[in-house]
Design an enzyme around this catalytic site. Structure first.
Site, PDB file in Angstrom:
ATOM      1  CG  ASP A   1       2.258   1.484   2.504  1.00 36.98           C
ATOM      2  OD1 ASP A   1       1.749   2.001   3.519  1.00 36.98           O
ATOM      3  OD2 ASP A   1       3.481   1.354   2.351  1.00 36.98           O
ATOM      4  CG  ASP A   2       0.249   5.578   3.572  1.00 37.15           C
ATOM      5  OD1 ASP A   2       0.196   4.921   4.620  1.00 37.15           O
ATOM      6  OD2 ASP A   2       1.129   6.437   3.344  1.00 37.15           O
TER       7      ASP A   2
ATOM      8  CB  CYS B   1       3.209   1.885   7.837  1.00 39.36           C
ATOM      9  SG  CYS B   1       2.807   3.089   6.560  1.00 39.36           S
TER      10      CYS B   1
ATOM     11  CG  ASP C   1      -0.643   0.423   5.783  1.00 38.30           C
ATOM     12  OD1 ASP C   1      -1.324   1.253   5.144  1.00 38.30           O
ATOM     13  OD2 ASP C   1       0.612   0.418   5.746  1.00 38.30           O
ATOM     14  CG  ASN C   2      -2.006   4.020   7.310  1.00 34.16           C
ATOM     15  OD1 ASN C   2      -0.965   3.400   7.581  1.00 34.16           O
ATOM     16  ND2 ASN C   2      -2.060   4.958   6.367  1.00 34.16           N
TER      17      ASN C   2
END
Length: 534
Positions: free
Chosen positions: A35-36, A71, A306-307
């Protein structure tokens, strides 16, 4: 473990021995989603075990991207294989279709895990963060289990490390703040190992493990809180500089940043790395268990995020959401059957490709789907003469408050995610769409903002990899027109039309007259006058 064991033992009775022997040969798939986690600013550096066990044993995609640097839209793209304009998840709110009733009705029945389970006979396991608004009372609460999951251990709402609620196959389980039993990354690891221990051996399996790390609040496991004490955010050429010739939201950032802002982002950078050490442990445990089970050689393992993320680029303290490489580029590592070790691949790939790839691995006919992405399987196998894309679409719908942000009243309404020194990371008119092109002749990004300026940003990443100089006013007018038209085409694409030749491909056809017929209103807004404010 007991819940997993009971359900899995029941699953053992479903298949006959004859059918089981046939199905067992199909590959298993594991998808690890962080995540991130950036890749441009050293986000993979702490993951020594992951690098050794996945990257060095398989392939690293050097140009992997997300179509939206946020997200929920990005995760929806992974699950559906679609661009945001086709799955309609535009931000992290229920109103933005994040895990909403509409998402559940229109998109969830056709995600790739739903097809894997229903059409391909896979047992499926999910653990971790699903979508940011999952568990919201207005959308069914944690009792809602999306179609396609045999075993469901989903985090209620957004990433946390302690004091969270999991949906355990639709039943709420509350966790506290005892490291040994509650630290979420470790809980996900243990659940995954339990699944591998007690699952059916007569069906292939798919696992999706979605960690909170390295998302805020950046809570490291106690044994890692002293790690990387001398590490600080990279001081590359776009760090702590004014974003001249960029959209107003970037220009409003204070330059140079205050000492407190720099200290804050350095601390955040360090803590992000600390949280990733537990992800590294998870990967090691998972690979060892697969090896112990004799299943490693028949299992594809995907690792991605996700990014991306930024820490001080163009004087923006910390966040994602922007159109630049540091926010849209992500790690993508894959190992598995038929993948040669220690490879790199420079093809332009996106997270909309993950669903088609995994369905292709399972033997599903991709022509039966409505997915926008492409199967990576030919690239994973090293097939020769593969025809591949040279561009893809990036799109983002900005968020803002109707009222003024209390930390930044001078900027007026419409901004959000503002820091105490009045630097805002998002706004309503931070709404943009880009064509990201990577061909033999061009490494280019072309972006248009949906604002009163119709602001345009263009970057030649061969000459300017850190995207400092906006060349919208100086690039050849014909290229500008072609990119404008290509952007309009991609913004209305669906399925196969999202995979047509890009501007610099041999098969590309461009008729300038079409800019003023099919897309008249939008094209007329784009003119030389609109570039004067750049």
């Amino acid at each position: 473990a007991a819940v997993v064991r009971g359900l899995a033992l029941a699953a053992l009775l479903v298949l006959s021995p004859v059918g089981a022997a046939r199905q067992a040969r199909r590959p298993n798939v594991v998808l690890i989603l962080t995540d991130d986690q950036d890749v441009c600013l050293g986000g993979m550096t702490p993951l020594k075990k992951t690098n050794a066990l996945i990257a060095q044993m398989g392939i690293t995609f050097l140009n992997a991207y997300v179509p939206s640097a946020l997200c929920c839209p990005s995760r929806a793209s992974i699950l559906t294989g679609k661009y945001p304009h086709n799955h309609h998840v535009v931000n992290n709110t229920l109103e933005g279709n994040c895990s909403s009733k509409l998402w559940q009705k229109i998109q969830e029945p056709y995600t790739f895990p739903a097809l894997l389970k229903a059409m391909c006979g896979y047992q499926t396991f999910f653990a971790g963060k699903y979508l940011n608004e999952y568990g919201a009372e207005d959308a069914g609460g944690v009792g809602h289990v999306p179609p396609g999951w045999s075993f469901w251990y989903a985090l209620e709402k957004n990433s946390k490390y302690y004091n969270y609620t999991l949906s355990v196959n639709g039943k709420a389980r509350r966790h506290g703040e005892n490291y040994s039993v509650d630290y979420l990354t470790d809980v996900l690891a243990n659940m995954s190992l339990d699944f591998l221990e007690y699952k059916s051996n007569f069906e292939p399996f798919f696992m999706m493990i979605s960690t909170p790390a390295p998302h805020s609040p950046w809570t490291a496991a106690p044994q890692y809180t002293k790690s990387f004490q001398n590490v600080s955010a990279p001081r590359n050429s776009n760090f702590n500089i004014h974003g001249k010739n960029k959209h107003w939201l970037i220009r409003q950032a204070k330059t140079p940043m205050t000492n407190s802002s720099i200290q804050f982002l350095d601390d955040a950078y360090r803590k992000r790395w600390q949280t990733l050490l537990s992800v590294d442990d998870l990967v090691e445990k998972l690979v060892k268990k697969l090896e112990l089970n004799g299943e490693l050689d028949n299992t594809y393992i995907f690792y991605t995020s996700d990014n991306g993320y930024h820490t001080g680029q163009f004087s923006l303290p910390i966040d994602k959401r922007q159109l630049y490489e540091f926010d849209i580029k992500v790690p993508l590592l894959v190992r598995g059957p038929g993948i040669k070790p220690n490879q790199t691949n420079k093809m332009l790939v996106a997270n909309i490709d993950l669903g088609p790839t995994i369905l292709d691995i399972a033997g599903y006919d991709l022509n039966k789907t409505q997915m926008d992405g492409m199967s990576l399987l030919p690239l994973l196998r090293g097939d020769k003469n593969v025809t591949w894309r040279s561009d893809f679409l990036v799109e983002y719908q900005g968020e803002g408050y109707n009222g003024s942000d209390p930390t930044c009243p001078g900027l007026g309404p419409g901004v959000t995610h503002c820091f105490p020194d009045c630097v805002c990371e998002d706004s309503y008119n931070n709404t943009y769409a880009c064509v990201r092109t990577l061909s033999t002749s061009w490494d280019l990004q072309y972006c248009e903002f949906d604002d009163r300026e119709v602001f345009v940003e263009v970057y030649n990443l061969t000459a300017d990899p850190h995207q400092i100089n906006n060349i919208a006013k100086t690039i050849d007018q014909e290229i500008l027109e072609k990119m404008n038209y290509r952007l309009m085409m991609l913004q209305s694409c669906s399925g196969a039309t999202c995979r047509t030749p890009g501007v610099f491909d041999p098969g590309y056809r461009f008729d300038p007259r079409l800019m003023f017929s099919n897309h008249g209103v939008r094209a007329r807004r784009f003119s030389a006058e609109s570039l004067q404010g750049i």
